[in-house]
Design an enzyme around this catalytic site. Structure first.
Site, PDB file in Angstrom:
ATOM      1  N   LEU A   1      11.117 -20.352  -3.839  1.00 18.18           N
ATOM      2  CA  LEU A   1      10.046 -19.574  -3.218  1.00 18.18           C
ATOM      3  C   LEU A   1       8.828 -19.474  -4.130  1.00 18.18           C
ATOM      4  O   LEU A   1       8.956 -19.161  -5.319  1.00 18.18           O
ATOM      5  CB  LEU A   1      10.576 -18.169  -2.911  1.00 18.18           C
ATOM      6  CG  LEU A   1       9.562 -17.128  -2.414  1.00 18.18           C
ATOM      7  CD1 LEU A   1       9.085 -17.463  -1.009  1.00 18.18           C
ATOM      8  CD2 LEU A   1      10.178 -15.732  -2.463  1.00 18.18           C
ATOM      9  N   HIS A  29       2.885   3.414  -8.966  1.00 18.83           N
ATOM     10  CA  HIS A  29       2.806   1.999  -9.321  1.00 18.83           C
ATOM     11  C   HIS A  29       4.021   1.576 -10.142  1.00 18.83           C
ATOM     12  O   HIS A  29       4.562   0.481  -9.959  1.00 18.83           O
ATOM     13  CB  HIS A  29       1.519   1.728 -10.103  1.00 18.83           C
ATOM     14  CG  HIS A  29       0.267   2.023  -9.329  1.00 18.83           C
ATOM     15  ND1 HIS A  29      -0.013   1.401  -8.122  1.00 18.83           N
ATOM     16  CD2 HIS A  29      -0.774   2.850  -9.582  1.00 18.83           C
ATOM     17  CE1 HIS A  29      -1.181   1.848  -7.660  1.00 18.83           C
ATOM     18  NE2 HIS A  29      -1.656   2.724  -8.534  1.00 18.83           N
ATOM     19  N   ASP A  65       0.823  -1.210   0.000  1.00 14.77           N
ATOM     20  CA  ASP A  65       0.000   0.000   0.000  1.00 14.77           C
ATOM     21  C   ASP A  65       0.857   1.260   0.000  1.00 14.77           C
ATOM     22  O   ASP A  65       1.938   1.284   0.587  1.00 14.77           O
ATOM     23  CB  ASP A  65      -0.902  -0.011   1.243  1.00 14.77           C
ATOM     24  CG  ASP A  65      -1.997   1.036   1.177  1.00 14.77           C
ATOM     25  OD1 ASP A  65      -2.387   1.422   0.055  1.00 14.77           O
ATOM     26  OD2 ASP A  65      -2.457   1.470   2.246  1.00 14.77           O
TER      27      ASP A  65
END
Length: 245
Positions: free
Chosen positions: A130, A36, A19
């Site tokens: 991962l 972004h 956020d």
């Protein structure tokens, strides 16, 4: 800041609410999409930082079902950015042996975004490191409603008895059925809420909130969250004395 103990209680699954992109851009006098675009390094730092400590699953809240209500220009720009970023970051995923997966109503994505997502998922599917899980067009309300529909359908078809519906059955119908629940949830930007994210899965998750805006997030911020997690006592309804014994 305390250092992470690599030999002590590293969470297997970390979830992050990324956020603050818009506010970061606004502070710099730029349009929200600028924030972004500058978040890619934070994503890479989180992935590489988590992997360096042996974390097995990293779920990133990338785009919620509620985000579709944002201005069309911003949504369109986000989707275009997603396509470009996925293509640009594929070499990093392959070099790091990372496996990309997704949860959410991904079929609702624009065709170019959906096709790019599936291409990257397929390309990384044999990687064994991962697991990077993108929550796309996702919300906890949507997930629970969807799970309830699937369970109800099985009941109506006689494949499942109402008396046999347990927490385990419910969990098996969630988007995260193949993953353990997160032990640690991190939210950036100083907001103190979970914003309809993993409502079922976060029941006993430790939460860590940082004022750092997502584009400024680096692995040292992730390590700070993990260090804080390591200092906590997880009781799961028991007393502290029971846990210690």
């Amino acid at each position: 800041m305390k250092e992470v103990s690599e030999n002590k209680n590293i969470p297997k699954h970390i979830a992050i609410i990324m956020d603050g992109n818009g506010r970061w851009a606004t502070k710099k006098g730029a349009m929200r999409i600028f924030g972004h675009r500058n978040a890619t390094k934070a994503v890479r730092e989180a992935i590489e930082g988590a992997n360096s400590l042996g974390v097995k699953y990293l779920t990133l809240f990338s785009f919620s079902t509620e985000n579709w209500s944002r201005p069309k220009a911003e949504v369109d720009a986000l989707m275009e950015l997603f396509v470009r970023t996925m293509s640009d970051e594929l070499p990093m995923l392959m070099d790091g042996n990372y496996k990309l997966e997704s949860i959410g109503n991904v079929e609702s994505l624009p065709p170019s975004a959906y096709e790019t997502l599936k291409r990257v998922e397929k390309t990384t599917s044999k990687n064994t490191g991962l697991k990077v899980i993108l929550a796309l067009s996702y919300s906890g309300h949507w997930e629970l409603t969807n799970a309830a529909k699937h369970i109800a359908q099985k009941v109506s078809e006689g494949k499942l008895n109402v008396a046999d519906i347990t927490e385990k059955v419910m969990a098996s119908h969630l988007e995260t059925a193949n993953y353990p629940d997160p032990e640690l949830m991190v939210r950036t930007s100083g907001e103190y809420r979970i914003s309809n994210f993993l409502l079922w899965q976060l029941a006993y998750t430790e939460m860590y909130f940082t004022p750092v805006l997502w584009p400024d997030f680096r692995r040292e911020h992730l390590f700070a969250a993990i260090s804080d997690y390591q200092s906590r006592e997880r009781r799961f309804g028991k007393t502290g004395e029971q846990v210690k014994s």
